[in-house]
Write an enzyme that holds these catalytic residues in place. Sequence first.
Site, PDB file in Angstrom:
ATOM      1  N   ASP A 147     -50.195 134.745 -58.821  1.00  0.00           N
ATOM      2  CA  ASP A 147     -49.494 134.703 -60.105  1.00  0.00           C
ATOM      3  C   ASP A 147     -48.049 135.170 -59.896  1.00  0.00           C
ATOM      4  O   ASP A 147     -47.778 136.364 -59.826  1.00  0.00           O
ATOM      5  CB  ASP A 147     -50.257 135.620 -61.072  1.00  0.00           C
ATOM      6  CG  ASP A 147     -49.633 135.692 -62.446  1.00  0.00           C
ATOM      7  OD1 ASP A 147     -48.469 135.290 -62.608  1.00  0.00           O
ATOM      8  OD2 ASP A 147     -50.323 136.162 -63.357  1.00  0.00           O
ATOM      9  N   LYS A 164     -32.822 137.901 -56.423  1.00  0.00           N
ATOM     10  CA  LYS A 164     -33.265 136.524 -56.714  1.00  0.00           C
ATOM     11  C   LYS A 164     -33.476 135.784 -55.393  1.00  0.00           C
ATOM     12  O   LYS A 164     -34.433 135.039 -55.223  1.00  0.00           O
ATOM     13  CB  LYS A 164     -32.222 135.820 -57.592  1.00  0.00           C
ATOM     14  CG  LYS A 164     -32.629 134.443 -58.078  1.00  0.00           C
ATOM     15  CD  LYS A 164     -32.311 133.321 -57.111  1.00  0.00           C
ATOM     16  CE  LYS A 164     -32.697 131.965 -57.669  1.00  0.00           C
ATOM     17  NZ  LYS A 164     -32.567 130.877 -56.700  1.00  0.00           N
ATOM     18  N   GLU A 197     -36.418 124.518 -54.348  1.00  0.00           N
ATOM     19  CA  GLU A 197     -35.037 124.780 -53.932  1.00  0.00           C
ATOM     20  C   GLU A 197     -34.819 124.339 -52.482  1.00  0.00           C
ATOM     21  O   GLU A 197     -35.476 124.842 -51.560  1.00  0.00           O
ATOM     22  CB  GLU A 197     -34.700 126.266 -54.120  1.00  0.00           C
ATOM     23  CG  GLU A 197     -33.209 126.510 -53.933  1.00  0.00           C
ATOM     24  CD  GLU A 197     -32.751 127.888 -54.381  1.00  0.00           C
ATOM     25  OE1 GLU A 197     -33.345 128.466 -55.315  1.00  0.00           O
ATOM     26  OE2 GLU A 197     -31.775 128.382 -53.785  1.00  0.00           O
ATOM     27  N   HIS A 214     -26.297 125.425 -47.961  1.00  0.00           N
ATOM     28  CA  HIS A 214     -26.861 124.943 -49.226  1.00  0.00           C
ATOM     29  C   HIS A 214     -26.572 123.470 -49.434  1.00  0.00           C
ATOM     30  O   HIS A 214     -27.446 122.689 -49.764  1.00  0.00           O
ATOM     31  CB  HIS A 214     -26.218 125.705 -50.395  1.00  0.00           C
ATOM     32  CG  HIS A 214     -27.131 126.745 -50.962  1.00  0.00           C
ATOM     33  ND1 HIS A 214     -27.019 127.204 -52.243  1.00  0.00           N
ATOM     34  CD2 HIS A 214     -28.158 127.410 -50.410  1.00  0.00           C
ATOM     35  CE1 HIS A 214     -27.944 128.109 -52.452  1.00  0.00           C
ATOM     36  NE2 HIS A 214     -28.631 128.256 -51.356  1.00  0.00           N
TER      37      HIS A 214
END
Length: 432
Positions: free
Chosen positions: A290, A274, A85, A387
């Site tokens: 993990d 998130k 991202e 962004h």
Amino acid sequence: MSRLVSGFSKLSKTEKVNWLIKNHLSDYDGAENTLKQYWNSDQKLQQLHDEFIENTITNYYLPLGVAPNFVINDKVYTIPMTTEESSVVAAASKAAKFWQTRGGFKTTVISTNKIGQVHFTYTGDFKALETYFNAIKPQLIEDAKPITKNMEKRGGGILDIELRNKTNALDNYYQLHATFETLDAMGANFINSCLEQFAKTFTANAESTLPKPINVIMSILSNYVPECLVRAEVSCKVEDLAEKDIDPNTFAEKFVQAVKIAEIEPYRAVTHNKGIMNGIDAVVLATGNDFRAIEAGVHAYAARNGQYSSLTHAKIENGVFTFWMEIPLALGTVGGLTNLHPLVKLALQVLDQPNAKTLMQIVAVAGLAQNFAALRSLTTTGIQEGHMKMHLMNILNQFEATPDEKLKIVDHFKTNIVTHSAVVEAIEKLRA
Ligand code: MEV
């Protein structure tokens, strides 16, 4: 049906690639080249990657970046991050720099216990089962000694085993609920091996003692680790939050309100968390841990009170802004990929070879920083400005822009708002 195949795993890598191209990629231009261009010319390194999983056909690259200037408990870290991202590393770096001059991040490890369970059914009387469990418990621990002795030497091991009666929720269902300290190992293999040994000892001895058999359903660790908890915090006077175009009081109030919304509104909380995981997963991945286990455990924790809620919290008290998070993170710095993947080893070296507790603190900070950066943008300029600036290069690459075109267009968008259509327009104009 012709795509069904037997013995696929036994084929060589080239045979697998050929099979894939014939059966799935015959219409895909340059498939073989696309796959093979990612094969490493260093045979040994490639073999290492081939053997991480079954049926490897190529390598899938993700960028490994670093976010410098993180001050954590007065020590400076450069944090390695692996993510696709575009804005994540930039946001982390920005938040690190912001807090570097405002006291840095403060962290503490609250607890490090991990859980594993033997799930079984038993149709007889509970009292008899309980008596049997109490009698056999020392034997359960003793029989696991070959597995636990090294861990015990280092100060870890089995902390406790409880018998849990779950028959109110599911007929005949019980658990051996065990707690472990696995020190610098994430501990999945250690815990699972112990549990499988408990199951053996528990069933074998039951035959001669209990009127009914014990039927083990499964033995497995839990990725829900609410007692493997770390806290990360930043704090400063509200007035010190001031930046060039940001009024500190308005900012602090909006920020706290944004966190409160995520505390009570699940639709917002999921996106809020998130964003936290953008930072956490990137460090977890870079350090060979993990990330699915971490994700599962973190989201379960976020819903521990019956409603999915924000992982972070914020307050203003006596003119002081405080922003913090407590989060469960079962991480390892030995075993697994940590001793195998050359880039994981390097990432751990960048972090000065942390032990698991230190890594918990670093990862929590990456999550808190990411959330701070997201909320700062959301409550001030809006998220798209940053962004889209970061996404600009992706759009330019989609259009195969030359280095010269990139320079010109990046320059143009220093003073113009980046949207997909504005970038397309700028490329077309430049090329016309
Ligand atoms: C995007 O990957 C993450 C954010 O949506 C997080 C948030 O909304 O807090 C920006």
